[in-house]
Design an enzyme around this catalytic site. Sequence first.
Site, PDB file in Angstrom:
ATOM      1  N   GLU A   1      13.514  -3.249  -4.263  1.00  0.00           N
ATOM      2  CA  GLU A   1      12.472  -3.314  -5.286  1.00  0.00           C
ATOM      3  C   GLU A   1      13.016  -2.877  -6.641  1.00  0.00           C
ATOM      4  O   GLU A   1      12.773  -3.514  -7.662  1.00  0.00           O
ATOM      5  CB  GLU A   1      11.297  -2.433  -4.887  1.00  0.00           C
ATOM      6  CG  GLU A   1      10.188  -2.399  -5.928  1.00  0.00           C
ATOM      7  CD  GLU A   1       9.048  -1.467  -5.551  1.00  0.00           C
ATOM      8  OE1 GLU A   1       8.138  -1.310  -6.380  1.00  0.00           O
ATOM      9  OE2 GLU A   1       9.077  -0.894  -4.459  1.00  0.00           O
TER      10      GLU A   1
ATOM     11  N   GLY B   1       0.822  -1.205   0.000  1.00  0.00           N
ATOM     12  CA  GLY B   1       0.000   0.000   0.000  1.00  0.00           C
ATOM     13  C   GLY B   1       0.853   1.251   0.000  1.00  0.00           C
ATOM     14  O   GLY B   1       1.094   1.863   1.052  1.00  0.00           O
TER      15      GLY B   1
END
Length: 397
Positions: free
Chosen positions: A243, A126
Amino acid sequence: MPLTSSPDLDAFREEVRAFFETEYPQDLIEKQRTGILDRADQVRNQQALQSRGWLAPAWPREYGGAGWDPIRRHIFEEEADRVGVPFIVPMAVIYVGPVIYTFGSDEQKRRWLPDILESRAFWGQGYSEPEAGSDLAALRMTARREGDHYVLNGTKIWTSYAQWADWMFCLARTSKEARRQDGISFLCLEMNTPGISVHPIITLDGVHHLNRIEFQDVRVPVSQRIGEEGRGWHYATFLLQGERLSYAHVSRKREDLRILRRLASEMAGEGGGAMIDAPLFAAKLAGCEVAVETLGISVLRALMAGDSVSQAEVSTIKIAATEIAQRITELAIELAAESGAVFANRHAPDWPARMPLVPRFAPPAMASYLFERAQTVYGGATEVQKNIVWRMLASGY
């Protein structure tokens, strides 16, 4: 920085190759090529890897990972990509797992890490919001402290696979500070908590993997906060380093280019010869191959640097990896020609038989082309990455 061969590394490569060719579920590889994987497929994928303790190659052994050095991780990814093993959904293993074992409490590690490794829990991320996007510091979702709970209100968007998620890690504003990056906390919450609603976003190719999530007075225990209140930006930056490196997928890009070269040698161009002999197409293909090899060197250097790798280097890799991915899909569309305009219901396992006159690679190629337009936006837009590089250069990096 070439990988030097050694008997130990050669034996490791043979072990990994044998596993993927003889023990790993081959039907998942075939489904990945032309179809859409569901959650059950992803569970099988992860459990197959974990049967050897290979689901989390970068995790330390003390937390259940393989604990491999960068060279072994590189070899493992090469062999997986060579045969077309599906990518794991990264939110748990690649993103939040390292945050939990690095910054989480002992109780949080015991609670969450085993469920990730055993595929008992899927996670969502999120981060992005409707008015924030890549400007993550502009997030507006609030987390108001009430005793032993936070009360969350706001919206998250572009949340991949939230429809599968049992848990979510998210950033929320716990206080307003002069510096936008301050006052943000890193919270973990169960997706079945009252007040959470998931709304599907269906992409142009008919696939559901993105979502919008509404939070209305969602109560989250303070014990599910990672680290200190207001330090979420620090933990998020740590996560984004991993990431952005994960977008590289150098070996998969090599394999995609190998397949494109083979297809181009089999398909006729406008002049009647093979596409591979068309000078412009051949130059584009060769340019991509050089770019991928250059990217591979950069990624290996970053992996070898470990924790000392700079944000600028990671941002540069993210820019290069995502732009090369787009170039590769553009070549595939060029090969597909008018067949690239055909959309297939890739949820149906027999879709190729229903479309016998359409090259099997064409519909997935168009889907990849459309999806890869977002690569230079998600995970930090290219413009944001260039700002990071500029700031570090300006500061004397």
